[in-house]
Design a protein around this motif. Structure first.
Motif, short mmCIF file in Angstrom:
data_model
loop_
_atom_site.label_atom_id
_atom_site.label_comp_id
_atom_site.label_asym_id
_atom_site.label_seq_id
_atom_site.Cartn_x
_atom_site.Cartn_y
_atom_site.Cartn_z
N SER A 197 -64.90 51.34 45.57
CA SER A 197 -65.74 51.88 46.63
C SER A 197 -67.23 51.81 46.33
O SER A 197 -68.04 52.22 47.15
CB SER A 197 -65.34 53.32 46.95
N TRP B 109 -67.88 47.02 49.53
CA TRP B 109 -66.82 47.97 49.84
C TRP B 109 -67.38 49.37 50.02
O TRP B 109 -68.03 49.91 49.13
CB TRP B 109 -65.75 47.97 48.76
N ASP B 110 -67.11 49.92 51.18
CA ASP B 110 -67.39 51.32 51.49
C ASP B 110 -66.26 51.78 52.41
O ASP B 110 -65.32 51.02 52.65
CB ASP B 110 -68.77 51.50 52.12
N ASP B 111 -66.33 52.99 52.92
CA ASP B 111 -65.24 53.51 53.75
C ASP B 111 -64.95 52.58 54.94
O ASP B 111 -63.80 52.28 55.24
CB ASP B 111 -65.56 54.90 54.28
N GLU B 112 -66.00 52.13 55.59
CA GLU B 112 -65.83 51.30 56.79
C GLU B 112 -65.23 49.94 56.48
O GLU B 112 -64.29 49.50 57.15
CB GLU B 112 -67.19 51.13 57.48
N LEU C 252 -63.56 49.03 53.72
CA LEU C 252 -62.20 49.21 53.18
C LEU C 252 -61.21 49.45 54.32
O LEU C 252 -60.14 48.87 54.35
CB LEU C 252 -62.15 50.38 52.20
N ARG C 253 -61.58 50.31 55.27
CA ARG C 253 -60.70 50.61 56.40
C ARG C 253 -60.39 49.35 57.19
O ARG C 253 -59.23 49.06 57.49
CB ARG C 253 -61.34 51.66 57.31
N LEU D 29 -54.53 55.01 56.06
CA LEU D 29 -55.86 54.46 55.74
C LEU D 29 -56.76 55.55 55.19
O LEU D 29 -57.44 55.35 54.18
CB LEU D 29 -56.48 53.80 56.96
N ASP D 30 -56.80 56.72 55.85
CA ASP D 30 -57.61 57.84 55.36
C ASP D 30 -57.20 58.21 53.94
O ASP D 30 -58.06 58.39 53.06
CB ASP D 30 -57.42 59.07 56.24
N ILE E 71 -57.95 55.44 51.18
CA ILE E 71 -59.39 55.37 50.90
C ILE E 71 -59.80 56.55 50.03
O ILE E 71 -60.58 56.40 49.08
CB ILE E 71 -60.19 55.27 52.20
N LEU F 190 -58.61 55.66 46.54
CA LEU F 190 -59.42 54.60 45.92
C LEU F 190 -60.80 55.11 45.52
O LEU F 190 -61.34 54.72 44.47
CB LEU F 190 -59.55 53.41 46.87
N LYS F 191 -61.38 55.97 46.31
CA LYS F 191 -62.69 56.53 45.99
C LYS F 191 -62.64 57.40 44.73
O LYS F 191 -63.64 57.55 44.05
CB LYS F 191 -63.24 57.32 47.16
#
Length: 120
Positions: A55, A78-81, A83-84, A110-111, A114, A117-118
């Protein structure tokens, strides 16, 4: 009288936000779908790159892994958006990626992944 509806609305909003952030423990279970090819351990050798600190890094950044040209040229960070989008539809997000996984379909999965992974 107006306080109770406002307080209830505040609790509902907080609950919705917490759910949107995901549950890392549940995300670890979702990660089992990924574990055939990916690891959380940078020392493990698998067909896909390790996902430690994903992330906070650009795509195609793990040293020694042979990425597709499509992934190397994607320009993704890679960030939340991102990755999603990628985890929901890898080939739709990065056409010609080597990743064969079709994607996660449930927003909850997905939530949760993530969040997991973070935390790596």
């Amino acid at each position: 009288m107006l306080r109770f509806p406002l307080i209830a609305a505040a609790f509902i909003a907080v609950g919705a936000t917490a759910q949107a952030e995901g549950d890392a423990a549940l995300g670890e279970k979702v990660f089992r779908k990924c574990a055939a090819c990916h690891s959380a351990d940078p020392e493990a050798r698998k067909p896909g790159p390790h996902l430690q600190a994903i992330s906070v890094r650009p795509a195609a950044a793990v040293e020694g892994f042979r990425y597709s040209s499509a992934m190397k040229d994607s320009g993704l960070v890679w960030d939340d958006e991102t990755l999603r989008a990628f985890l929901a539809d890898p080939k739709g997000t990065v056409p010609r990626t080597k990743m064969a996984f079709p994607g996660l379909r449930k927003d909850e999965d997905l939530d949760n992944i993530i969040a997991y992974l973070k935390g790596l």
